[in-house]
Write a protein that holds these residues in place. Sequence first.
Motif, mmCIF file in Angstrom:
data_model
loop_
_atom_site.group_PDB
_atom_site.id
_atom_site.type_symbol
_atom_site.label_atom_id
_atom_site.label_comp_id
_atom_site.label_asym_id
_atom_site.label_seq_id
_atom_site.Cartn_x
_atom_site.Cartn_y
_atom_site.Cartn_z
ATOM 1 N N LEU A 1 -11.684 -10.653 -0.076
ATOM 2 C CA LEU A 1 -12.208 -9.284 -0.087
ATOM 3 C C LEU A 1 -11.133 -8.280 -0.500
ATOM 4 O O LEU A 1 -11.426 -7.297 -1.186
ATOM 5 N N MET A 2 -9.877 -8.535 -0.106
ATOM 6 C CA MET A 2 -8.786 -7.650 -0.535
ATOM 7 C C MET A 2 -8.594 -7.717 -2.044
ATOM 8 O O MET A 2 -8.405 -6.681 -2.693
ATOM 9 N N VAL A 3 -8.644 -8.911 -2.613
ATOM 10 C CA VAL A 3 -8.502 -9.053 -4.070
ATOM 11 C C VAL A 3 -9.641 -8.315 -4.774
ATOM 12 O O VAL A 3 -9.423 -7.619 -5.776
ATOM 13 N N LEU A 4 -10.849 -8.440 -4.250
ATOM 14 C CA LEU A 4 -11.983 -7.706 -4.835
ATOM 15 C C LEU A 4 -11.795 -6.192 -4.701
ATOM 16 O O LEU A 4 -12.110 -5.440 -5.636
ATOM 17 N N SER B 1 0.820 -1.215 0.000
ATOM 18 C CA SER B 1 0.000 0.000 0.000
ATOM 19 C C SER B 1 0.854 1.266 0.000
ATOM 20 O O SER B 1 0.351 2.349 -0.282
ATOM 21 N N PHE B 2 2.145 1.140 0.317
ATOM 22 C CA PHE B 2 3.046 2.293 0.288
ATOM 23 C C PHE B 2 3.930 2.335 -0.952
ATOM 24 O O PHE B 2 4.667 3.295 -1.148
ATOM 25 N N SER C 1 -7.867 2.946 3.669
ATOM 26 C CA SER C 1 -8.326 2.609 5.019
ATOM 27 C C SER C 1 -9.046 1.270 5.025
ATOM 28 O O SER C 1 -8.864 0.461 5.953
ATOM 29 N N THR C 2 -9.837 1.014 4.004
ATOM 30 C CA THR C 2 -10.522 -0.275 3.893
ATOM 31 C C THR C 2 -9.510 -1.403 3.742
ATOM 32 O O THR C 2 -9.670 -2.463 4.361
ATOM 33 N N CYS C 3 -8.473 -1.173 2.969
ATOM 34 C CA CYS C 3 -7.415 -2.177 2.806
ATOM 35 C C CYS C 3 -6.760 -2.479 4.151
ATOM 36 O O CYS C 3 -6.522 -3.637 4.489
ATOM 37 N N ALA D 1 -6.051 -5.738 9.045
ATOM 38 C CA ALA D 1 -6.109 -5.924 10.501
ATOM 39 C C ALA D 1 -6.995 -7.117 10.865
ATOM 40 O O ALA D 1 -6.656 -7.907 11.760
ATOM 41 N N LEU D 2 -8.125 -7.264 10.164
ATOM 42 C CA LEU D 2 -8.988 -8.418 10.415
ATOM 43 C C LEU D 2 -8.303 -9.720 10.005
ATOM 44 O O LEU D 2 -8.452 -10.749 10.684
#
Length: 125
Positions: free
Chosen positions: A67-70, A16-17, A40-42, A47-48
Amino acid sequence: MENIQLIGLIMVIVGSFLPLLHIPIIGNWNYWKIDYYLASTCWILSALALFSIINSKPKLARNMAILMVLLFSFTLFAIRYESSSYFSFLPFQSWKDTFSSIVQIKWGWIVEFFGAFIIILATKK
C-alpha cells in the motif's frame, strides 16, 4: 527478518522528511509540504506496518508495504498531473511542457521506495 523490516520502515519514515520535490525559487519540499493528507496516510501505514512487525504478522507488514508503494506511485502521478495542469492556461503545448518540467523529482523518493521494497522482500513466505 524483523530487523531488516524495521530498517526498511525507518527508511520510509526518514524518507518522508527528505527532499522529494524541487520547485525553483520556492525550494525543496518533503512529503509534509507536498500534501499533509498523503503524508499522514504514509505515517498511518507506517504505524500499522510497525504494529505488524512487532506482533510477528508478516503478511500484514507486506500488505502495508504494498500500500505504501501504491501511495508513493499515486503521489508521483499526482505531482506530474498537477504540474502539467497548473500551466493549462498557456496557449502552446511546448510552453506547457517547458513550464511543467521545472518541477523536479528529487532523490528522497529512492529512499521511500527502497524502504518499502525492503519490507516487502524481507517478509517470510
